[in-house]
Design a protein around this motif. Structure first.
Motif, PDB file in Angstrom:
ATOM      1  N   PRO A  39      11.234   5.474  -5.285  1.00 35.63           N
ATOM      2  CA  PRO A  39      11.693   5.076  -3.947  1.00 35.63           C
ATOM      3  C   PRO A  39      11.385   6.109  -2.863  1.00 35.63           C
ATOM      4  O   PRO A  39      10.962   5.742  -1.760  1.00 35.63           O
ATOM      5  N   MET A  40      11.598   7.380  -3.161  1.00 32.15           N
ATOM      6  CA  MET A  40      11.319   8.388  -2.148  1.00 32.15           C
ATOM      7  C   MET A  40       9.817   8.512  -1.902  1.00 32.15           C
ATOM      8  O   MET A  40       9.375   8.782  -0.791  1.00 32.15           O
ATOM      9  N   GLY A  41       9.027   8.296  -2.958  1.00 32.14           N
ATOM     10  CA  GLY A  41       7.585   8.269  -2.781  1.00 32.14           C
ATOM     11  C   GLY A  41       7.151   7.106  -1.907  1.00 32.14           C
ATOM     12  O   GLY A  41       6.231   7.228  -1.096  1.00 32.14           O
ATOM     13  N   ALA A  42       7.833   5.953  -2.061  1.00 30.65           N
ATOM     14  CA  ALA A  42       7.524   4.794  -1.225  1.00 30.65           C
ATOM     15  C   ALA A  42       7.805   5.094   0.244  1.00 30.65           C
ATOM     16  O   ALA A  42       7.049   4.674   1.126  1.00 30.65           O
ATOM     17  N   MET A  43       8.889   5.819   0.507  1.00 30.27           N
ATOM     18  CA  MET A  43       9.191   6.188   1.897  1.00 30.27           C
ATOM     19  C   MET A  43       8.099   7.094   2.463  1.00 30.27           C
ATOM     20  O   MET A  43       7.635   6.889   3.587  1.00 30.27           O
ATOM     21  N   ALA A  44       7.704   8.087   1.668  1.00 28.52           N
ATOM     22  CA  ALA A  44       6.627   8.969   2.117  1.00 28.52           C
ATOM     23  C   ALA A  44       5.347   8.180   2.329  1.00 28.52           C
ATOM     24  O   ALA A  44       4.632   8.376   3.324  1.00 28.52           O
ATOM     25  N   GLY A  45       5.056   7.255   1.412  1.00 28.76           N
ATOM     26  CA  GLY A  45       3.871   6.427   1.548  1.00 28.76           C
ATOM     27  C   GLY A  45       3.901   5.571   2.802  1.00 28.76           C
ATOM     28  O   GLY A  45       2.875   5.370   3.455  1.00 28.76           O
ATOM     29  N   GLY A  46       5.098   5.070   3.159  1.00 27.02           N
ATOM     30  CA  GLY A  46       5.230   4.267   4.368  1.00 27.02           C
ATOM     31  C   GLY A  46       4.852   5.052   5.613  1.00 27.02           C
ATOM     32  O   GLY A  46       4.131   4.549   6.489  1.00 27.02           O
ATOM     33  N   LEU A  49      -6.792   4.610  -3.671  1.00 24.23           N
ATOM     34  CA  LEU A  49      -5.799   5.231  -4.540  1.00 24.23           C
ATOM     35  C   LEU A  49      -5.798   4.582  -5.922  1.00 24.23           C
ATOM     36  O   LEU A  49      -5.655   5.276  -6.939  1.00 24.23           O
ATOM     37  N   LEU A  50      -5.950   3.256  -5.965  1.00 22.91           N
ATOM     38  CA  LEU A  50      -5.986   2.574  -7.265  1.00 22.91           C
ATOM     39  C   LEU A  50      -7.184   3.032  -8.098  1.00 22.91           C
ATOM     40  O   LEU A  50      -7.121   3.061  -9.326  1.00 22.91           O
ATOM     41  N   ILE A  51      -8.253   3.406  -7.434  1.00 20.21           N
ATOM     42  CA  ILE A  51      -9.452   3.854  -8.153  1.00 20.21           C
ATOM     43  C   ILE A  51      -9.304   5.296  -8.628  1.00 20.21           C
ATOM     44  O   ILE A  51      -9.587   5.619  -9.792  1.00 20.21           O
ATOM     45  N   PHE A  52      -8.850   6.180  -7.726  1.00 20.84           N
ATOM     46  CA  PHE A  52      -8.885   7.604  -8.038  1.00 20.84           C
ATOM     47  C   PHE A  52      -7.545   8.175  -8.517  1.00 20.84           C
ATOM     48  O   PHE A  52      -7.524   9.180  -9.222  1.00 20.84           O
ATOM     49  N   ARG A  53      -6.429   7.570  -8.140  1.00 21.40           N
ATOM     50  CA  ARG A  53      -5.120   8.062  -8.582  1.00 21.40           C
ATOM     51  C   ARG A  53      -4.156   6.888  -8.694  1.00 21.40           C
ATOM     52  O   ARG A  53      -3.263   6.728  -7.856  1.00 21.40           O
ATOM     53  N   PRO A  54      -4.310   6.055  -9.700  1.00 16.98           N
ATOM     54  CA  PRO A  54      -3.513   4.816  -9.788  1.00 16.98           C
ATOM     55  C   PRO A  54      -2.022   5.048  -9.953  1.00 16.98           C
ATOM     56  O   PRO A  54      -1.234   4.136  -9.687  1.00 16.98           O
ATOM     57  N   GLN A  55      -1.608   6.228 -10.382  1.00 13.72           N
ATOM     58  CA  GLN A  55      -0.165   6.500 -10.542  1.00 13.72           C
ATOM     59  C   GLN A  55       0.474   6.921  -9.229  1.00 13.72           C
ATOM     60  O   GLN A  55       1.694   7.126  -9.175  1.00 13.72           O
ATOM     61  N   GLY A  56      -0.296   7.060  -8.143  1.00 17.92           N
ATOM     62  CA  GLY A  56       0.266   7.398  -6.842  1.00 17.92           C
ATOM     63  C   GLY A  56       0.489   8.890  -6.673  1.00 17.92           C
ATOM     64  O   GLY A  56       0.331   9.675  -7.608  1.00 17.92           O
ATOM     65  N   LEU A  57       0.883   9.255  -5.461  1.00 18.47           N
ATOM     66  CA  LEU A  57       1.081  10.676  -5.150  1.00 18.47           C
ATOM     67  C   LEU A  57       2.233  11.290  -5.940  1.00 18.47           C
ATOM     68  O   LEU A  57       2.224  12.469  -6.264  1.00 18.47           O
ATOM     69  N   PHE A  58       3.267  10.467  -6.240  1.00 18.02           N
ATOM     70  CA  PHE A  58       4.439  10.972  -6.937  1.00 18.02           C
ATOM     71  C   PHE A  58       4.462  10.560  -8.419  1.00 18.02           C
ATOM     72  O   PHE A  58       5.501  10.575  -9.051  1.00 18.02           O
ATOM     73  N   ALA A  80       0.832  -1.202   0.000  1.00 17.41           N
ATOM     74  CA  ALA A  80       0.000   0.000   0.000  1.00 17.41           C
ATOM     75  C   ALA A  80       0.869   1.255   0.000  1.00 17.41           C
ATOM     76  O   ALA A  80       0.572   2.237  -0.692  1.00 17.41           O
ATOM     77  N   ALA A  81       1.957   1.222   0.773  1.00 14.80           N
ATOM     78  CA  ALA A  81       2.869   2.372   0.821  1.00 14.80           C
ATOM     79  C   ALA A  81       3.548   2.596  -0.521  1.00 14.80           C
ATOM     80  O   ALA A  81       3.686   3.740  -0.986  1.00 14.80           O
ATOM     81  N   ALA A  82       3.979   1.499  -1.170  1.00 18.71           N
ATOM     82  CA  ALA A  82       4.630   1.619  -2.476  1.00 18.71           C
ATOM     83  C   ALA A  82       3.670   2.174  -3.522  1.00 18.71           C
ATOM     84  O   ALA A  82       4.038   3.028  -4.337  1.00 18.71           O
ATOM     85  N   ILE A  83       2.425   1.708  -3.499  1.00 20.44           N
ATOM     86  CA  ILE A  83       1.430   2.199  -4.444  1.00 20.44           C
ATOM     87  C   ILE A  83       1.068   3.644  -4.146  1.00 20.44           C
ATOM     88  O   ILE A  83       0.910   4.474  -5.051  1.00 20.44           O
ATOM     89  N   LEU A  84       0.946   3.977  -2.868  1.00 20.66           N
ATOM     90  CA  LEU A  84       0.613   5.342  -2.474  1.00 20.66           C
ATOM     91  C   LEU A  84       1.673   6.329  -2.941  1.00 20.66           C
ATOM     92  O   LEU A  84       1.361   7.406  -3.462  1.00 20.66           O
ATOM     93  N   GLY A  85       2.938   5.970  -2.781  1.00 18.61           N
ATOM     94  CA  GLY A  85       4.013   6.868  -3.190  1.00 18.61           C
ATOM     95  C   GLY A  85       4.234   6.909  -4.683  1.00 18.61           C
ATOM     96  O   GLY A  85       4.802   7.873  -5.210  1.00 18.61           O
ATOM     97  N   GLY A  86       3.784   5.865  -5.386  1.00 19.24           N
ATOM     98  CA  GLY A  86       4.008   5.788  -6.835  1.00 19.24           C
ATOM     99  C   GLY A  86       5.007   4.692  -7.144  1.00 19.24           C
ATOM    100  O   GLY A  86       6.166   4.775  -6.721  1.00 19.24           O
ATOM    101  N   ILE A  87       4.555   3.655  -7.861  1.00 23.18           N
ATOM    102  CA  ILE A  87       5.428   2.524  -8.164  1.00 23.18           C
ATOM    103  C   ILE A  87       6.646   2.996  -8.953  1.00 23.18           C
ATOM    104  O   ILE A  87       6.536   3.727  -9.935  1.00 23.18           O
ATOM    105  N   GLY A  88       7.830   2.572  -8.500  1.00 24.70           N
ATOM    106  CA  GLY A  88       9.070   2.985  -9.145  1.00 24.70           C
ATOM    107  C   GLY A  88       9.644   4.272  -8.595  1.00 24.70           C
ATOM    108  O   GLY A  88      10.671   4.747  -9.088  1.00 24.70           O
TER     109      GLY A  88
END
Length: 296
Positions: free
Chosen positions: A238-245, A282-291, A228-236
């Motif tokens: 890494p810094m987005g994944a940290m923020a998502g975590g 997030l997958l429904i409304f913003r599948p590319q993630g926050l970043f 969930a954190a990786a998807i939230l930050g944006g797949i691919g």
């Protein structure tokens, strides 16, 4: 305020740190190798048990023995990539994903065979909590996890932006075909992806085991929030994944705070569901993630 900071805010930042460290590897592996690595949680568990085995030989603070856990997870990750994942790269991605499920079961079974299936406590030494401003009492372990994650975030950002290997990793994540045509060493990029992801998984496993206890399902139980954190930050990303975590960790822990009245807003038994709800939304409304990472 002191109750909120002592029993909710710092524990939330701690679990967020664990999610962040684990999510980085998931995000990088998906961004560069193009598959969801479902054995990543079990790499965390393997790292925690590697550190625990080292403490049996050298009875010191387990955090000083994290390099032993890193070495074990890095070797294991490179081994399974060489002999299990690499032969499947030319096949559809689903074959590698299913293979990662199998690797997860292998890791878990090996841990149970060698160390047993019961919970084992990893002790870092009894230290009194730090007292800040004569009011806030912060666990030393929580502070170590938060500060360590912040330092790793800075070093990782520098590595990805200021080094040749880091820039190559970003190029491969953006367009692997173009990167290979441009002469980049994609094999080296893949190796570094596993090295970084596995090393951070070992650190996350160490803090997770110290925060609760070590058991064979330790990393598997944390896999959904990390995804969930990786998807939230944006797949691919890494810094987005940290923020998502950190966002997932904060959302889980703070949801059980009594914001209204004396009862918890959401029962602590349902904290994990928060990560699932955030991921689905997030997958429904913003599948590319926050970043704005890669679409699944």
């Amino acid at each position: 305020m002191s109750e909120f900071v002592n029993f909710y805010l710092f524990p939330a930042l701690t679990i967020g740190s664990i999610y962040a460290l684990g999510a980085v590897g998931i995000s990088m592996i998906f961004g560069i190798l193009r598959f969801a690595h479902f054995a990543h949680g079990d790499l965390m568990t393997l790292g925690a048990y590697g550190i625990m085995a080292a403490t049996a030989l050298m009875p010191v603070n387990p955090l000083l023995l994290v390099p032993f856990g890193m070495a074990l997870t890095i070797f294991s990750a490179l081994f399974v990539d060489r002999f299990f994942y690499r032969p499947l790269r030319d096949l559809p991605t689903i074959y590698t994903v299913i293979s990662s499920f199998g690797i997860a079961l292998v890791f878990r079974s090996m841990i149970q065979l060698i160390w047993g299936s019961e919970n084992q406590v990893l002790v870092a030494g009894v230290r009194p909590p730090l007292v800040l401003f004569d009011t806030f009492r912060v666990s030393v372990l929580h502070l170590q996890a938060i500060v360590t994650t912040a330092i790793i975030a800075v070093l990782l950002h520098y590595f990805l932006t200021a080094t040749k290997t880091g820039r190559s990793m970003r190029a491969v994540a953006d367009d692997p075909e173009l990167a290979e045509v441009s002469g980049l060493d994609t094999a080296k990029v893949v190796r570094w992806t596993w090295i970084i992801g596995a090393a951070l998984a070992a650190v996350a496993g160490a803090f997770a085991a110290l925060n609760t206890s070590a058991h064979p399902n330790l990393g598997w139980n944390l896999l959904l929030p990390m995804f969930a954190a990786a998807i939230l930050g944006g797949i691919g990303k890494p810094m987005g994944a940290m923020a998502g975590g950190f966002i997932i960790g904060m959302a889980e822990e703070l949801s059980s705070y009594h914001w209204i009245g004396d009862d918890a807003l959401i029962s602590p038994s349902y904290k994990t569901a928060i990560a699932f709800v955030i991921m689905i939304g997030l997958l429904i409304f913003r599948p590319q993630g926050l970043f704005k990472g890669r679409l699944l």
